[in-house]
Design a protein around this motif. Sequence first.
Motif, PDB file in Angstrom:
ATOM      1  N   GLY A  95       0.844  -1.398  -0.006  1.00 57.34           N
ATOM      2  CA  GLY A  95      -0.155  -0.314   0.202  1.00 57.34           C
ATOM      3  C   GLY A  95       0.678   0.937   0.022  1.00 57.34           C
ATOM      4  N   ILE A  96       2.150   1.257   0.169  1.00 62.62           N
ATOM      5  CA  ILE A  96       3.179   1.679   0.200  1.00 62.62           C
ATOM      6  C   ILE A  96       4.448   1.792  -0.300  1.00 62.62           C
ATOM      7  CG2 ILE A  96       2.013   3.137   2.408  1.00 62.62           C
ATOM      8  CD1 ILE A  96       4.765   2.051   3.934  1.00 62.62           C
ATOM      9  N   ARG A 221      -8.105   1.946   6.228  1.00 65.22           N
ATOM     10  CA  ARG A 221      -6.748   2.735   6.033  1.00 65.22           C
ATOM     11  C   ARG A 221      -6.332   1.939   7.611  1.00 65.22           C
ATOM     12  NH1 ARG A 221      -4.232   5.750   2.714  1.00 65.22           N
ATOM     13  NH2 ARG A 221      -3.250   6.893   4.146  1.00 65.22           N
ATOM     14  N   HIS A 225       1.013   0.262   7.805  1.00 66.50           N
ATOM     15  CA  HIS A 225       1.512   1.323   6.921  1.00 66.50           C
ATOM     16  C   HIS A 225       1.006   2.131   6.903  1.00 66.50           C
ATOM     17  CE1 HIS A 225      -0.379  -1.620   4.125  1.00 66.50           C
ATOM     18  NE2 HIS A 225      -0.512  -0.581   3.234  1.00 66.50           N
ATOM     19  N   HIS A 226      -0.585   2.611   6.573  1.00 66.13           N
ATOM     20  CA  HIS A 226      -1.589   3.996   6.777  1.00 66.13           C
ATOM     21  C   HIS A 226      -1.408   4.661   8.132  1.00 66.13           C
ATOM     22  CE1 HIS A 226      -3.879   1.599   3.496  1.00 66.13           C
ATOM     23  NE2 HIS A 226      -2.473   2.490   2.683  1.00 66.13           N
ATOM     24  N   ASP A 230      -0.170   8.304   8.041  1.00 70.76           N
ATOM     25  CA  ASP A 230      -0.922   9.418   8.800  1.00 70.76           C
ATOM     26  C   ASP A 230      -0.638   9.517  10.234  1.00 70.76           C
ATOM     27  OD1 ASP A 230      -2.687   8.660   6.609  1.00 70.76           O
ATOM     28  OD2 ASP A 230      -4.103   6.988   8.044  1.00 70.76           O
ATOM     29  N   HIS A 235       6.880   7.756   2.885  1.00 71.16           N
ATOM     30  CA  HIS A 235       6.615   6.385   3.156  1.00 71.16           C
ATOM     31  C   HIS A 235       7.737   5.359   2.957  1.00 71.16           C
ATOM     32  CE1 HIS A 235       2.927   6.133  -0.455  1.00 71.16           C
ATOM     33  NE2 HIS A 235       2.787   6.187   0.625  1.00 71.16           N
TER      34      HIS A 235
END
Length: 321
Positions: A95-96, A221, A225-226, A230, A235
């Motif tokens: 996701g990143i 989210r 990793h989110h 946040d 990243h």
Amino acid sequence: MWVPFASHQFLQYLVGALFIIFVVGLKDDLEPMDAKKKLVAQMITAFLIVYACDIRIESMHGLLGFHSDFPYWFSLLVSGFTVLVIMNAFNLIDGINGLSASIGILVSTILGIWFFNTEQPAFAILAAITTAAYLAFLRYNIMPPTRTFMGDTGSLILGTITATLVIQFITSNAALNIGHMFHLQSIAAVSMTVVVVPLFDTLRVFATRMARGHSPLMPDRRHIHHLLVDYGFTHAQATGVLVAFNAGMILFAFIGQNYLEQHLILGIVLLSASLGTLYFHRAVNRKREDKKKILQLNSYRSGRLSTRREEEKAAARSKAY
């Protein structure tokens, strides 16, 4: 493609499995596929690995007190499910920038060294190829300016290869003499710790979604990793934190298996992952609440200012009249 299949027959089926998952991933990246069709393709891939390649988990190896070998059919089910879980776990943590590839490089490097030292060149080379391929990719994915992303094509292939290496790691360890330098006493705990970040995060997110009455496949989210992004990490920084944590847990498991019971190792690893996730979850919630309060305060001040200006204008008009 030029490997001598006569001496390494499993590789031809592995190449076939990777080709299937490559085509499916590419199709999904170009035009999203139906989830059921995608799952069927993943199950065929898993079947080729556990049945045709005969790369299977044959026992619990003492986990939860079970030591006896599985029946063949149950071994296929457990192994196939493991392949599906790890395959999709690497897909979900992509996701990143850089995270999935970096974790894959860490795992394939460690397992490649282990296979090399236990005289299993086919799997050592497979791990080395994986490390090299994703290192080359990482150059264009994490270092600015980022020019490409992995997509389902890359993450599913990485998850498939990693699942293959992890299962073979478990099986090969059981075949080693107990006195062998690289024989691990707590192989079940160590093998799960090797992929702790994608495994723990995927299971945690699925559990929290279902607890809220949502589909476990519904995107949100809630991934760790989110939470890190946040929280304020870039990243690259979030990737570095998670890779460092995974590496630290692997080191702890490899050293601790000589001194600690494997359930205790797993407990410490899971507790560490849970506490870390809980800390960032609460920190992000605090930041959101603070931001909400600041917005409300700014809105209140703006409203007061507008009211004051209206009052001044009204007073000026009254005075002029």
